[in-house]
Design an enzyme around this catalytic site. Sequence first.
Site, short mmCIF file in Angstrom:
data_model
loop_
_atom_site.label_atom_id
_atom_site.label_comp_id
_atom_site.label_asym_id
_atom_site.label_seq_id
_atom_site.Cartn_x
_atom_site.Cartn_y
_atom_site.Cartn_z
CE LYS A 1 -2.91 6.31 -1.35
NZ LYS A 1 -4.36 6.75 -1.93
CE1 TYR B 1 -3.44 2.75 0.30
CE2 TYR B 1 -1.78 3.59 2.20
CZ TYR B 1 -3.44 3.60 1.44
OH TYR B 1 -3.75 4.65 1.82
#
Length: 613
Positions: free
Chosen positions: A459, A455
């Site tokens: 980003k 994750y």
Amino acid sequence: PWLTEYTPVNEPLTTARFSGLYGHWYPHGRDELTFARILLVECRAVVQAMAAIRQVNPRAQLVQTDDLGKTYSTPRLAYQAAFENDRRWLTWDLLCGAVSPEHPLWSYLRWLGIDEAELDWFLDHPCPPDVVGINHYITSERLLDDYREPYPRDRWGGNGRDVYADMEAARVRAEGVGGWRVLVNEAWQRYGLPIALTEVHLGSTRDEQLRWLAEAWTTSETLRAEDGVDIRAVTAWSLFGAFDWNHLVTCTHGFYEAGVFDWRSPVPRPTALAGLVRELAHGRVPDHPVFDVPGWWRRPDRLTVPPVLTEFHSTPKIAVRRAARKPPTVRPVLITGASGTLGRAFARICHERGLPHQLVSRQEMDIANRRSVEQVLDALRPWAIINTAGYVRVDDAERDVERCMRENARGPEILAEACAANRGRLVTFSSDLVFDGTKDAPYVEGDRVDPLNVYGRSKAEAEQRVLAADPTALVVRTSAFFGPWDPHNFVFAALRALAAGELFVAASDSVVSPTYVPDLVHATLDLLLDGETGIWHLANDGALSWADLARRAAECAGVAAGGVQARSTAELGWAAARPRVSALRSQRGWIMPPLDDALARFIADGVGTLRRP
């Protein structure tokens, strides 16, 4: 020696009311005689100061400021409104030598105990302003209603003869406010002296501040062109913002309102107001999308109680038929992520702020599909895109890498490419999980990113791709959402369990900066309007573990915190590695309120019914 304009005492009448009549400021008087004596002392000081200044500089001009409002009322209270509307002129009347026995308030001042000689002094020493400085605020226009029941009790009052509610006219008066045009015209007709709007400020969101200043300016131009009023200046106050005026500087909360510049950055940061001031000063007509909608004081949703009519007519008005007008074009903000907490919060707050918007779901626009994006942008033509869509399940991302990268990195990149092709401004969101947690202090925007999980990598990749495609994009890193409109966030869950007497397990070795969603949304919208670009860190001021956050929230809510069970992240068995410390600070400007302040508002707004079982 080059200075020619002076204001020896700012707002004598207003200061006298707040210091002598309402008790807010020293000497904290609460009677009419104290009010009158303070006013006379201040006005006499103006006269004597200008006399001394003009001995040195005979060209010195007096710009005498005061808050100019207007009072409306129901028929029963017309006498009280008339009195207050006479009283509002006293500063300028005294300086002009106009308070003689024929003045409507001469008898009132004498009845209070003011000696005739004190009043005669102003007749013998007139010092009319060279410029009448009007300080006007949206709360300066009031409505007095003898039927008090619909109003909050803190607005109830009286004058010894009648009891009534005293409310902001903008919130209750059917006809709305008179505003700058009515008040400036009244001052012009009364004195015939040059006028300046010496304090133009609205304690509100950035878009409403823009609308207020623009209305003051355009009204001033109309007054000069159509009514022949000699208006010399419009002043945006205050240039560098102000602290604690939401409490009239009666206590220290550290509440800051930005002005033309925001003082909270290392170097004062120009806000959207700076851009508007620059445009107006150069004679350009501002064309920002916020002006597609009037200020809240002109919108139908301004009313907080059933409207009160204050202009009464003995004969009915003749109905005038008007040709139907085509509604003006309204440029929206496009918000992605209709099913998510942040997307719904942006839609809610955009509605409150009068920012037209369109909230779209993944089914309506797939941000990772270029054709889907182009079709929606062609149809809506937004001036800005706020991207809150994406893959949010941190642990699931470890085994769903392709989908996480598609939604979190490829999607924002496609939006950035569209915005770079003049399709609007872009705001997208990143995370504190782009950091590895080895720093023993909160991370700032310039720190190196080194994510520990899929994750976080998605980003970090999005940040790089977005800013490469569109350097004008705004990328907001944030952390640990909680808010009043989402019952599934961490703080809500903790308080619900603790209030029910249940155990609540939380990590003790992962330090974060929790973020109150309403604060995040407002701050992001302000930065968007200010034209900010690049990476910004937005989180509430505070760094603590998840377990300590649960305890802090329980303390604020009055709930026993003994049920919080602190565990290490290893014991919790999370699939994705978390940084030991991912707290955030900003080197660009810390514009978010403290965490404790946010928690207090969350308790009041979101979970006020939770109490110790």
